[in-house]
Design a protein around this motif. Structure first.
Motif, PDB file in Angstrom:
ATOM      1  N   MET A 162       0.840  -1.192   0.000  1.00 25.25           N
ATOM      2  CA  MET A 162       0.000   0.000   0.000  1.00 25.25           C
ATOM      3  C   MET A 162       0.878   1.246   0.000  1.00 25.25           C
ATOM      4  O   MET A 162       1.903   1.281   0.701  1.00 25.25           O
ATOM      5  CB  MET A 162      -0.900   0.021   1.241  1.00 25.25           C
ATOM      6  CG  MET A 162      -1.800  -1.196   1.405  1.00 25.25           C
ATOM      7  SD  MET A 162      -3.206  -1.122   0.286  1.00 25.25           S
ATOM      8  CE  MET A 162      -4.197  -2.489   0.916  1.00 25.25           C
ATOM      9  N   PRO A 163       0.519   2.298  -0.739  1.00 27.13           N
ATOM     10  CA  PRO A 163       1.339   3.508  -0.746  1.00 27.13           C
ATOM     11  C   PRO A 163       1.561   4.108   0.635  1.00 27.13           C
ATOM     12  O   PRO A 163       2.638   4.613   0.947  1.00 27.13           O
ATOM     13  CB  PRO A 163       0.541   4.473  -1.638  1.00 27.13           C
ATOM     14  CG  PRO A 163      -0.301   3.596  -2.488  1.00 27.13           C
ATOM     15  CD  PRO A 163      -0.634   2.405  -1.639  1.00 27.13           C
ATOM     16  N   GLU A 164       0.524   4.025   1.492  1.00 26.39           N
ATOM     17  CA  GLU A 164       0.633   4.639   2.821  1.00 26.39           C
ATOM     18  C   GLU A 164       1.597   3.898   3.744  1.00 26.39           C
ATOM     19  O   GLU A 164       1.975   4.419   4.798  1.00 26.39           O
ATOM     20  CB  GLU A 164      -0.743   4.725   3.482  1.00 26.39           C
ATOM     21  CG  GLU A 164      -1.452   3.405   3.671  1.00 26.39           C
ATOM     22  CD  GLU A 164      -2.378   3.050   2.524  1.00 26.39           C
ATOM     23  OE1 GLU A 164      -3.348   2.306   2.769  1.00 26.39           O
ATOM     24  OE2 GLU A 164      -2.135   3.513   1.383  1.00 26.39           O
ATOM     25  N   ALA A 196       4.944   5.625   5.105  1.00 23.84           N
ATOM     26  CA  ALA A 196       4.943   6.500   6.274  1.00 23.84           C
ATOM     27  C   ALA A 196       4.966   5.729   7.593  1.00 23.84           C
ATOM     28  O   ALA A 196       5.135   6.332   8.662  1.00 23.84           O
ATOM     29  CB  ALA A 196       3.719   7.409   6.233  1.00 23.84           C
ATOM     30  N   ARG A 197       4.828   4.421   7.557  1.00 26.14           N
ATOM     31  CA  ARG A 197       4.812   3.624   8.786  1.00 26.14           C
ATOM     32  C   ARG A 197       6.208   3.377   9.349  1.00 26.14           C
ATOM     33  O   ARG A 197       6.345   2.894  10.471  1.00 26.14           O
ATOM     34  CB  ARG A 197       4.129   2.277   8.534  1.00 26.14           C
ATOM     35  CG  ARG A 197       2.647   2.371   8.210  1.00 26.14           C
ATOM     36  CD  ARG A 197       2.105   0.992   7.847  1.00 26.14           C
ATOM     37  NE  ARG A 197       0.688   1.006   7.541  1.00 26.14           N
ATOM     38  CZ  ARG A 197      -0.273   0.658   8.376  1.00 26.14           C
ATOM     39  NH1 ARG A 197       0.039   0.250   9.594  1.00 26.14           N
ATOM     40  NH2 ARG A 197      -1.547   0.693   8.023  1.00 26.14           N
ATOM     41  N   ALA A 222      16.805  -0.053   5.697  1.00 26.60           N
ATOM     42  CA  ALA A 222      15.949  -0.600   4.650  1.00 26.60           C
ATOM     43  C   ALA A 222      15.832  -2.119   4.790  1.00 26.60           C
ATOM     44  O   ALA A 222      14.764  -2.698   4.568  1.00 26.60           O
ATOM     45  CB  ALA A 222      16.503  -0.234   3.281  1.00 26.60           C
ATOM     46  N   TYR A 223      16.929  -2.769   5.191  1.00 24.56           N
ATOM     47  CA  TYR A 223      16.911  -4.218   5.395  1.00 24.56           C
ATOM     48  C   TYR A 223      15.915  -4.607   6.480  1.00 24.56           C
ATOM     49  O   TYR A 223      15.186  -5.599   6.360  1.00 24.56           O
ATOM     50  CB  TYR A 223      18.318  -4.690   5.772  1.00 24.56           C
ATOM     51  CG  TYR A 223      18.456  -6.187   5.924  1.00 24.56           C
ATOM     52  CD1 TYR A 223      18.427  -7.021   4.810  1.00 24.56           C
ATOM     53  CD2 TYR A 223      18.631  -6.770   7.179  1.00 24.56           C
ATOM     54  CE1 TYR A 223      18.560  -8.400   4.946  1.00 24.56           C
ATOM     55  CE2 TYR A 223      18.768  -8.140   7.322  1.00 24.56           C
ATOM     56  CZ  TYR A 223      18.730  -8.954   6.199  1.00 24.56           C
ATOM     57  OH  TYR A 223      18.851 -10.316   6.340  1.00 24.56           O
ATOM     58  N   ASP A 224      15.841  -3.802   7.544  1.00 29.68           N
ATOM     59  CA  ASP A 224      14.933  -4.101   8.649  1.00 29.68           C
ATOM     60  C   ASP A 224      13.470  -3.888   8.266  1.00 29.68           C
ATOM     61  O   ASP A 224      12.572  -4.502   8.856  1.00 29.68           O
ATOM     62  CB  ASP A 224      15.278  -3.243   9.867  1.00 29.68           C
ATOM     63  CG  ASP A 224      16.609  -3.655  10.498  1.00 29.68           C
ATOM     64  OD1 ASP A 224      17.078  -4.757  10.185  1.00 29.68           O
ATOM     65  OD2 ASP A 224      17.155  -2.868  11.298  1.00 29.68           O
ATOM     66  N   VAL A 225      13.228  -3.003   7.299  1.00 25.92           N
ATOM     67  CA  VAL A 225      11.871  -2.829   6.785  1.00 25.92           C
ATOM     68  C   VAL A 225      11.348  -4.160   6.245  1.00 25.92           C
ATOM     69  O   VAL A 225      10.197  -4.534   6.475  1.00 25.92           O
ATOM     70  CB  VAL A 225      11.839  -1.744   5.687  1.00 25.92           C
ATOM     71  CG1 VAL A 225      10.524  -1.768   4.924  1.00 25.92           C
ATOM     72  CG2 VAL A 225      12.074  -0.368   6.305  1.00 25.92           C
ATOM     73  N   PHE A 249       6.007  -3.149  11.895  1.00 22.47           N
ATOM     74  CA  PHE A 249       6.483  -2.108  10.996  1.00 22.47           C
ATOM     75  C   PHE A 249       7.730  -1.499  11.612  1.00 22.47           C
ATOM     76  O   PHE A 249       7.684  -0.537  12.367  1.00 22.47           O
ATOM     77  CB  PHE A 249       5.405  -1.044  10.767  1.00 22.47           C
ATOM     78  CG  PHE A 249       4.272  -1.530   9.918  1.00 22.47           C
ATOM     79  CD1 PHE A 249       4.352  -1.470   8.530  1.00 22.47           C
ATOM     80  CD2 PHE A 249       3.142  -2.079  10.494  1.00 22.47           C
ATOM     81  CE1 PHE A 249       3.315  -1.932   7.736  1.00 22.47           C
ATOM     82  CE2 PHE A 249       2.102  -2.545   9.714  1.00 22.47           C
ATOM     83  CZ  PHE A 249       2.195  -2.469   8.334  1.00 22.47           C
ATOM     84  N   GLY A 250       8.872  -2.125  11.272  1.00 21.79           N
ATOM     85  CA  GLY A 250      10.136  -1.635  11.806  1.00 21.79           C
ATOM     86  C   GLY A 250      10.395  -2.125  13.220  1.00 21.79           C
ATOM     87  O   GLY A 250       9.875  -3.145  13.661  1.00 21.79           O
TER      88      GLY A 250
END
Length: 261
Positions: free
Chosen positions: A86-88, A91-92, A99-102, A111-112
């Motif tokens: 989802m695009p939103e 922001a989460r 970026a790897y943890d995302v 989320f993170g």
């Protein structure tokens, strides 16, 4: 014919006092990627919530709603079978999150905030593989907030793929992307489709439907206006009626171009 992963028959889903889907029927099958289009308020977001198990239709003896052949399901189980972008979701994540943890955080339904979590070698290998498939391995140790919009969107797709789901749902994937990033993202989606992933692409723009997706579904006011091969569905008459504009449609190499008539 492949097994369906979504079966809806005679379903009504309410949004407040308004039916967002009305007497709605649709079947989506494994192995067949589809594009879903429609103006705002057509029911696209509600359909996605049904597909991801977030909402259920109104109880009715004539209504059927099955996901992966089941009338009852758990969100935890669906998280492993459907990848959602989802695009939103951008922001989460905190800008300083790696970026790897995302990608890794998807394995915990979070989320993170992975620094206090422990992951097995197999889980890290799954994250590495998902990141490699999107061609972003070199960016994995960068802070998420330092990446371009297109790069962040690719990490979200990798996050959705880390469970190796059988279905990948993408809601307006090119939203807020510039032209170059949109082209790069569509290229990645084409590679996923060729690799055998079942894609459900929700979009406002017929021009971003890749040639690998042949079925198009048009929604209007909570109902299916048209469903079938995209060359038949995305016609000037049908699209013009849906959006209330005189339109001209042309085709080249499986791509659709829509312009004012």
């Amino acid at each position: 014919m492949h097994e369906p992963f979504l079966e809806i028959r005679n379903a009504t889903v309410w949004r407040g006092d308004t039916p967002a889907l009305k007497n709605f029927s649709l079947t989506l099958r494994h192995g067949e990627s589809v594009a879903i289009l429609g103006p705002n308020g057509a029911g696209k977001s509600t359909l996605l919530k049904v597909l991801t198990g977030e909402v259920r239709p109104e109880a009715n003896p004539d209504t059927i709603c099955r996901l992966f052949g089941e009338d009852l399901w758990s969100l935890e189980e669906l998280r492993h079978r459907i990848g959602v972008v989802m695009p939103e979701d951008v922001a989460r994540f905190h800008p300083e999150e790696l970026a790897y943890d995302v990608v890794l955080s998807s394995l915990r339904g979070a989320f993170g905030r992975t620094r206090d979590m422990r992951f097995s070698r197999a889980e890290k290998a799954a994250a590495d593989q998902a990141i490699a498939r999107l061609g972003i391995t070199a960016l994995a140790q960068r802070d998420f907030g330092t990446l371009s919009s297109g790069e962040r969107r690719r990490f979200l797709i990798a996050r959705a793929l880390v469970h190796d789901p059988s279905v990948l749902v993408l809601d307006e994937p090119s939203t807020a992307l510039d032209f170059a990033a949109s082209l790069s993202l569509v290229s990645a989606l084409r590679e996923l489709a060729v690799a055998g992933h079942t894609l459900v692409l929700v979009t406002h723009h017929p021009g971003e439907i890749p040639p690998e997706i042949d079925r198009a579904i048009l929604l209007e006011r909570g109902t299916v206006l048209a469903d079938g091969p995209k060359r038949k569905v995305l016609s000037p008459r049908t699209l013009g009626g849906l959006f209330g504009l005189p339109l001209a449609v042309s085709w080249s190499g499986g791509w659709c171009t829509v312009k004012p008539a």
